[in-house]
Design an enzyme around this catalytic site. Sequence first.
Site, PDB file in Angstrom:
ATOM      1  N   TYR A 156       0.825  -1.215   0.000  1.00  8.26           N
ATOM      2  CA  TYR A 156       0.000   0.000   0.000  1.00  8.26           C
ATOM      3  C   TYR A 156       0.862   1.270   0.000  1.00  8.26           C
ATOM      4  O   TYR A 156       0.327   2.370   0.019  1.00  8.26           O
ATOM      5  CB  TYR A 156      -1.063  -0.011   1.108  1.00  8.26           C
ATOM      6  CG  TYR A 156      -0.606  -0.168   2.535  1.00  8.26           C
ATOM      7  CD1 TYR A 156       0.268   0.740   3.124  1.00  8.26           C
ATOM      8  CD2 TYR A 156      -1.096  -1.205   3.319  1.00  8.26           C
ATOM      9  CE1 TYR A 156       0.647   0.626   4.459  1.00  8.26           C
ATOM     10  CE2 TYR A 156      -0.723  -1.356   4.647  1.00  8.26           C
ATOM     11  CZ  TYR A 156       0.157  -0.432   5.207  1.00  8.26           C
ATOM     12  OH  TYR A 156       0.536  -0.567   6.521  1.00  8.26           O
ATOM     13  N   PRO A 197       6.542  -6.529   1.134  1.00  7.79           N
ATOM     14  CA  PRO A 197       5.947  -7.841   1.445  1.00  7.79           C
ATOM     15  C   PRO A 197       4.426  -7.754   1.550  1.00  7.79           C
ATOM     16  O   PRO A 197       3.880  -6.746   1.980  1.00  7.79           O
ATOM     17  CB  PRO A 197       6.542  -8.184   2.824  1.00  7.79           C
ATOM     18  CG  PRO A 197       7.548  -7.116   3.140  1.00  7.79           C
ATOM     19  CD  PRO A 197       7.204  -5.933   2.294  1.00  7.79           C
TER      20      PRO A 197
HETATM   21  C1  HXC Z   1      -6.140   4.762  17.920  1.00  6.76           C
HETATM   22  C2  HXC Z   1      -4.103   4.660  19.004  1.00  6.76           C
HETATM   23  C3  HXC Z   1      -4.138   3.236  18.975  1.00  6.76           C
HETATM   24  C4  HXC Z   1      -5.284   2.610  18.368  1.00  6.76           C
HETATM   25  C5  HXC Z   1      -2.291   3.848  19.934  1.00  6.76           C
HETATM   26  N1  HXC Z   1      -2.946   4.983  19.614  1.00  6.76           N
HETATM   27  N2  HXC Z   1      -2.997   2.770  19.564  1.00  6.76           N
HETATM   28  N3  HXC Z   1      -5.076   5.416  18.482  1.00  6.76           N
HETATM   29  N4  HXC Z   1      -6.241   3.420  17.855  1.00  6.76           N
HETATM   30  N5  HXC Z   1      -5.389   1.288  18.282  1.00  6.76           N
HETATM   31  C6  HXC Z   1      -2.512   6.340  19.884  1.00  6.76           C
HETATM   32  C7  HXC Z   1      -2.294   6.620  21.362  1.00  6.76           C
HETATM   33  O1  HXC Z   1      -3.522   6.902  22.033  1.00  6.76           O
HETATM   34  C8  HXC Z   1      -1.376   7.840  21.285  1.00  6.76           C
HETATM   35  O2  HXC Z   1      -2.082   9.014  20.958  1.00  6.76           O
HETATM   36  C9  HXC Z   1      -0.522   7.546  20.091  1.00  6.76           C
HETATM   37  O3  HXC Z   1      -1.238   6.586  19.309  1.00  6.76           O
HETATM   38  C10 HXC Z   1       0.841   6.959  20.470  1.00  6.76           C
HETATM   39  O4  HXC Z   1       0.613   5.798  21.266  1.00  6.76           O
HETATM   40  P1  HXC Z   1       1.674   5.292  22.344  1.00  6.76           P
HETATM   41  O5  HXC Z   1       1.190   4.006  22.888  1.00  6.76           O
HETATM   42  O6  HXC Z   1       1.994   6.397  23.308  1.00  6.76           O
HETATM   43  O7  HXC Z   1       2.967   5.135  21.406  1.00  6.76           O
HETATM   44  P2  HXC Z   1       4.214   4.191  21.530  1.00  6.76           P
HETATM   45  O8  HXC Z   1       4.378   3.660  22.925  1.00  6.76           O
HETATM   46  O9  HXC Z   1       5.331   4.936  20.915  1.00  6.76           O
HETATM   47  O10 HXC Z   1       3.819   2.919  20.600  1.00  6.76           O
HETATM   48  C11 HXC Z   1       3.770   3.011  19.218  1.00  6.76           C
HETATM   49  C12 HXC Z   1       2.677   2.130  18.626  1.00  6.76           C
HETATM   50  C13 HXC Z   1       2.776   0.658  19.118  1.00  6.76           C
HETATM   51  C14 HXC Z   1       2.830   2.211  17.090  1.00  6.76           C
HETATM   52  C15 HXC Z   1       1.322   2.680  19.016  1.00  6.76           C
HETATM   53  O11 HXC Z   1       1.771  -0.132  18.522  1.00  6.76           O
HETATM   54  C16 HXC Z   1       4.144   0.054  18.849  1.00  6.76           C
HETATM   55  O12 HXC Z   1       5.059   0.183  19.639  1.00  6.76           O
HETATM   56  N6  HXC Z   1       4.313  -0.589  17.684  1.00  6.76           N
HETATM   57  C17 HXC Z   1       5.623  -1.167  17.247  1.00  6.76           C
HETATM   58  C18 HXC Z   1       5.467  -2.467  16.493  1.00  6.76           C
HETATM   59  C19 HXC Z   1       4.438  -2.486  15.415  1.00  6.76           C
HETATM   60  O13 HXC Z   1       3.533  -1.633  15.318  1.00  6.76           O
HETATM   61  N7  HXC Z   1       4.550  -3.494  14.579  1.00  6.76           N
HETATM   62  C20 HXC Z   1       3.626  -3.720  13.459  1.00  6.76           C
HETATM   63  C21 HXC Z   1       4.277  -3.382  12.173  1.00  6.76           C
HETATM   64  S1  HXC Z   1       3.312  -4.110  10.976  1.00  6.76           S
HETATM   65  P3  HXC Z   1      -2.560  10.089  22.095  1.00  6.76           P
HETATM   66  O14 HXC Z   1      -3.184  11.208  21.332  1.00  6.76           O
HETATM   67  O15 HXC Z   1      -3.536   9.349  22.966  1.00  6.76           O
HETATM   68  O16 HXC Z   1      -1.316  10.501  22.838  1.00  6.76           O
HETATM   69  C22 HXC Z   1       3.353  -3.260   9.572  1.00  6.76           C
HETATM   70  C23 HXC Z   1       2.725  -4.063   8.441  1.00  6.76           C
HETATM   71  C24 HXC Z   1       2.399  -3.305   7.231  1.00  6.76           C
HETATM   72  O17 HXC Z   1       3.819  -2.186   9.469  1.00  6.76           O
HETATM   73  C25 HXC Z   1       1.639  -4.052   6.151  1.00  6.76           C
HETATM   74  C26 HXC Z   1       0.869  -5.279   6.448  1.00  6.76           C
HETATM   75  C27 HXC Z   1       0.309  -5.997   5.290  1.00  6.76           C
HETATM   76  P1  NAP Z   2       7.334  -6.285  14.351  1.00  2.00           P
HETATM   77  O1  NAP Z   2       7.858  -7.587  14.825  1.00  2.00           O
HETATM   78  O2  NAP Z   2       6.366  -5.528  15.213  1.00  2.00           O
HETATM   79  O3  NAP Z   2       8.581  -5.394  13.989  1.00  2.00           O
HETATM   80  C1  NAP Z   2       8.650  -4.015  14.170  1.00  2.00           C
HETATM   81  C2  NAP Z   2       9.948  -3.727  14.880  1.00  2.00           C
HETATM   82  O4  NAP Z   2      10.151  -2.315  14.905  1.00  2.00           O
HETATM   83  C3  NAP Z   2       9.990  -4.228  16.310  1.00  2.00           C
HETATM   84  O5  NAP Z   2      11.124  -5.021  16.495  1.00  2.00           O
HETATM   85  C4  NAP Z   2      10.066  -2.958  17.154  1.00  2.00           C
HETATM   86  O6  NAP Z   2      10.912  -3.173  18.274  1.00  2.00           O
HETATM   87  C5  NAP Z   2      10.685  -1.979  16.171  1.00  2.00           C
HETATM   88  N1  NAP Z   2      10.329  -0.599  16.476  1.00  2.00           N
HETATM   89  C6  NAP Z   2       9.089  -0.077  16.614  1.00  2.00           C
HETATM   90  N2  NAP Z   2       9.167   1.224  16.930  1.00  2.00           N
HETATM   91  C7  NAP Z   2      10.478   1.529  16.974  1.00  2.00           C
HETATM   92  C8  NAP Z   2      11.193   2.723  17.248  1.00  2.00           C
HETATM   93  N3  NAP Z   2      10.561   3.870  17.539  1.00  2.00           N
HETATM   94  N4  NAP Z   2      12.556   2.681  17.208  1.00  2.00           N
HETATM   95  C9  NAP Z   2      13.209   1.520  16.900  1.00  2.00           C
HETATM   96  N5  NAP Z   2      12.582   0.366  16.659  1.00  2.00           N
HETATM   97  C10 NAP Z   2      11.230   0.377  16.687  1.00  2.00           C
HETATM   98  O7  NAP Z   2       6.576  -6.416  12.921  1.00  2.00           O
HETATM   99  P2  NAP Z   2       7.028  -7.118  11.542  1.00  2.00           P
HETATM  100  O8  NAP Z   2       5.809  -7.707  10.971  1.00  2.00           O
HETATM  101  O9  NAP Z   2       8.225  -7.952  11.739  1.00  2.00           O
HETATM  102  O10 NAP Z   2       7.404  -5.847  10.648  1.00  2.00           O
HETATM  103  C11 NAP Z   2       8.718  -5.656  10.142  1.00  2.00           C
HETATM  104  C12 NAP Z   2       8.662  -4.767   8.909  1.00  2.00           C
HETATM  105  O11 NAP Z   2       7.953  -5.439   7.865  1.00  2.00           O
HETATM  106  C13 NAP Z   2       7.954  -3.434   9.097  1.00  2.00           C
HETATM  107  O12 NAP Z   2       8.603  -2.432   8.349  1.00  2.00           O
HETATM  108  C14 NAP Z   2       6.585  -3.689   8.514  1.00  2.00           C
HETATM  109  O13 NAP Z   2       5.957  -2.512   8.088  1.00  2.00           O
HETATM  110  C15 NAP Z   2       6.959  -4.569   7.350  1.00  2.00           C
HETATM  111  N6  NAP Z   2       5.863  -5.395   6.824  1.00  2.00           N
HETATM  112  C16 NAP Z   2       5.402  -6.445   7.526  1.00  2.00           C
HETATM  113  C17 NAP Z   2       4.407  -7.231   6.971  1.00  2.00           C
HETATM  114  C18 NAP Z   2       3.878  -8.444   7.675  1.00  2.00           C
HETATM  115  O14 NAP Z   2       2.948  -9.077   7.160  1.00  2.00           O
HETATM  116  N7  NAP Z   2       4.442  -8.843   8.800  1.00  2.00           N
HETATM  117  C19 NAP Z   2       3.851  -6.902   5.716  1.00  2.00           C
HETATM  118  C20 NAP Z   2       4.355  -5.797   5.040  1.00  2.00           C
HETATM  119  C21 NAP Z   2       5.364  -5.047   5.595  1.00  2.00           C
HETATM  120  P3  NAP Z   2      10.713  -2.424  19.708  1.00  2.00           P
HETATM  121  O15 NAP Z   2       9.291  -2.553  20.061  1.00  2.00           O
HETATM  122  O16 NAP Z   2      11.678  -3.133  20.601  1.00  2.00           O
HETATM  123  O17 NAP Z   2      11.145  -1.004  19.485  1.00  2.00           O
END
Ligand code: HXC
Ligand code: NAP
Length: 292
Positions: A156, A197
Site C-alpha cells: 500500500y 511484502p
Molecule cells: C487509535 C491509538 C491506537 C489505536 C495507539 N494509539 N494505539 N489510536 N487506535 N489502536 C494512539 C495513542 O492513544 C497515542 O495518541 C498515540 O497513538 C501513540 O501511542 P503510544 O502508545 O503512546 O505510542 P508508543 O508507545 O510509541 O507505541 C507506538 C505504537 C505501538 C505504534 C502505538 O503499537 C508500537 O510500539 N508498535 C511497534 C510495532 C508495530 O507496530 N509493529 C507492526 C508493524 S506491521 P494520544 O493522542 O492518545 O497521545 C506493519 C505491516 C504493514 O507495518 C503491512 C501489512 C500488510
Molecule cells: P514487528 O515484529 O512488530 O517489527 C517491528 C519492529 O520495529 C519491532 O522489532 C520494534 O521493536 C521496532 N520498532 C518499533 N518502533 C520503533 C522505534 N521507535 N525505534 C526503533 N525500533 C522500533 O513487525 P514485523 O511484521 O516484523 O514488521 C517488520 C517490517 O515489515 C515493518 O517495516 C513492517 O511494516 C513490514 N511489513 C510487515 C508485513 C507483515 O505481514 N508482517 C507486511 C508488510 C510489511 P521495539 O518494540 O523493541 O522497538
Amino acid sequence: MKHAEQMLRDDALAGKVIVVTGGGSGLGKSMTSYFLKLGARVAITSRNLKKLETTAQELMQETGGDCYAVACDVRNIDEVEAMHIQVLENYGAVDVLVNNAAGNFIAPTERLSSNAFDTILDIVLKGTKNCTLTFGKHWIKTKQKKTNVLNVVTTYAFTGSGYVVPSACAKAGVLAMTRSLAVEWAKYGMRFNAVAPGPFPTKGAWDRLLPAPIKRKFDPKKRIPIGRVGEHQELSNLVAYIISDFGAYLNGEVITIDGGEWLKGAGQFNNLEQVKKTMWDLLELAIRRKNS
Ligand code: HXC
Ligand code: NAP
C-alpha cells in the site's frame, strides 16, 4: 528443492556488517538470522534492549555468528547518531542498513489523534530518514564504497489503503526516498532498494492489524491468488540477495513479494472467481445471445 529453503551460498554476505532496525522480533529477526548464517556480522537495534539482547544471544547460538544489540528509538536523531557510533566502535564500519523498524495499527482515520498519526509517521518515515541520513553522510565522508540501504515498505506504499492511513503515507514517503537517493547518491557508491511484502505472519503485525475478530472475517489467505501467506525465509532469501554483491546492478527498485495479493485487489473482474461453472454456462449463453 523447497520454496522456503535457504537460497544463497554460505559466504554470500561474508565480511559485511549489517544494521537491522527492529531486528529483535518478527521479520527483522528472521532476516538477521539468515544474514548471520551467510557470514555477516549484524547489529540489531530497537527500543527494547532486553529483547534485543535475548534475540542476539539466541541467534548467535543458533548460527555461530556475531550479533550485537544496541538500543535506539529511531524517532530520535540523537539516539540514532549514538547507535551509529556504538556500531562503528564495535565493528569498525557498516556496509548495509536495513530500515525495517515500523509502527502500525488499524483504525478509522477520524478516530486518530494528531499524536497517533505523528507516532506512525515518526517511526516509519522520520526513523528511516534519521538512519539513512546518519549512515549515508558517514559513507560520503569516509568515501566508503559498495554500501547499500534496503527499506522494508509494503504494497500500500503504492496503492494507498484506508484504515492504515498514517502507515500508507509513511511507507509511500520511504519509497520516494528509496527511488530519489538511488539516483542522487549512486555517485557515492551507494545502492537503495525496497521490498514490499504481503502478509507474513508476525506477532507484531498480527496483533495490531489482524486481531481475532478481524481475522475471522478477513482471512488474509483468501485474498492471495497463491493461496497462502509468506514464509519468513522467502523474504530473507530475497533481501539477502538484494543487499549482497550479487545484487550490485539492482538500484532504485521495489520488489513485491505477496503471492499476487495486491494485483488481485486491483483487477476489476478478479472477484469473478466466485462464479461457479454452471453459472458460467448460463452467462456465456446470455452474452452470445446479445452478440448475435
Ligand atoms: C487509535 C491509538 C491506537 C489505536 C495507539 N494509539 N494505539 N489510536 N487506535 N489502536 C494512539 C495513542 O492513544 C497515542 O495518541 C498515540 O497513538 C501513540 O501511542 P503510544 O502508545 O503512546 O505510542 P508508543 O508507545 O510509541 O507505541 C507506538 C505504537 C505501538 C505504534 C502505538 O503499537 C508500537 O510500539 N508498535 C511497534 C510495532 C508495530 O507496530 N509493529 C507492526 C508493524 S506491521 P494520544 O493522542 O492518545 O497521545 C506493519 C505491516 C504493514 O507495518 C503491512 C501489512 C500488510
Ligand atoms: P514487528 O515484529 O512488530 O517489527 C517491528 C519492529 O520495529 C519491532 O522489532 C520494534 O521493536 C521496532 N520498532 C518499533 N518502533 C520503533 C522505534 N521507535 N525505534 C526503533 N525500533 C522500533 O513487525 P514485523 O511484521 O516484523 O514488521 C517488520 C517490517 O515489515 C515493518 O517495516 C513492517 O511494516 C513490514 N511489513 C510487515 C508485513 C507483515 O505481514 N508482517 C507486511 C508488510 C510489511 P521495539 O518494540 O523493541 O522497538
